[in-house]
Design a protein around this motif. Structure first.
Motif: not given
Length: 188
Positions: A5-6, A70, A74, A78, A88-89, A160, A162-163
């Protein structure tokens, strides 16, 4: 086979860089790591706490904590690949230090943080004290105040991650270390 996961990818990216700063570069010393799954709400939280390597912990008890979290929404969005999901986190930085003059030192800490972080990131400072610590009287009053306070400084991020922000992690860690040094200067 499952795709990470992210949250997992960001956690690993943070860990790789932070452990390199500890083991290879000797800039920081990692003192705690937590990877929690809250089964009541199915959320994930990862924290890594470190101190500056050159600072003797007994002289200046000062630490930084990176908190990545997270929610179930989320993670589910995902994993289930919902079209409307924007997984996102959340990210927060937390610093811990001891202070003896909160009126002066808290203002210095706030100024130092605003100089390092170029956006409107107002720190939340929470003071606490142990009941049985040494106290001093307030002149002309029956009140007694603690001599030492524990200051917990939180810097929540208003967006937030993310990658897409993977390339920003090294700069974020550098700013975190600079903030830790600045807080140390502000409390001495």
């Amino acid at each position: 086979m499952f795709d990470p996961t992210i949250f997992e990818n960001l956690k690993i990216a943070f860990e790789n860089q932070l452990y390199d700063l500890d083991n290879l570069d000797g800039v920081i010393s990692i003192i705690d790591r937590k990877d929690n799954l809250d089964l009541a709400v199915m959320s994930r939280t990862w924290t890594l706490t470190f101190v500056l390597a050159q600072v003797e912990l007994k002289q200046v008890p000062l630490s930084a904590e990176i908190v990545l979290s997270s929610s179930v929404q989320d993670l589910a969005g995902e994993i289930l690949e919902h079209e409307t999901a924007h997984p996102a986190c959340s990210l927060m930085l937390r610093f811990h230090c001891l202070i003896d003059n909160p009126f002066e030192q808290c203002k210095k800490i706030e100024r130092a943080i605003s100089e390092i972080w170029e956006r409107n990131m107002l720190p939340r400072q929470s003071l606490s004290a142990m009941y049985d610590t040494e106290l001093h009287p307030v002149h002309g009053s029956p009140l007694w105040l603690p001599i030492i306070y524990r200051n917990t400084i939180e810097l929540p991020f208003n967006r937030r991650i993310n990658e897409d922000q993977m390339d920003d992690i090294d700069q974020l860690i550098e700013y975190t270390i600079n903030t830790l040094e600045a807080i140390g200067d502000a409390v001495l």
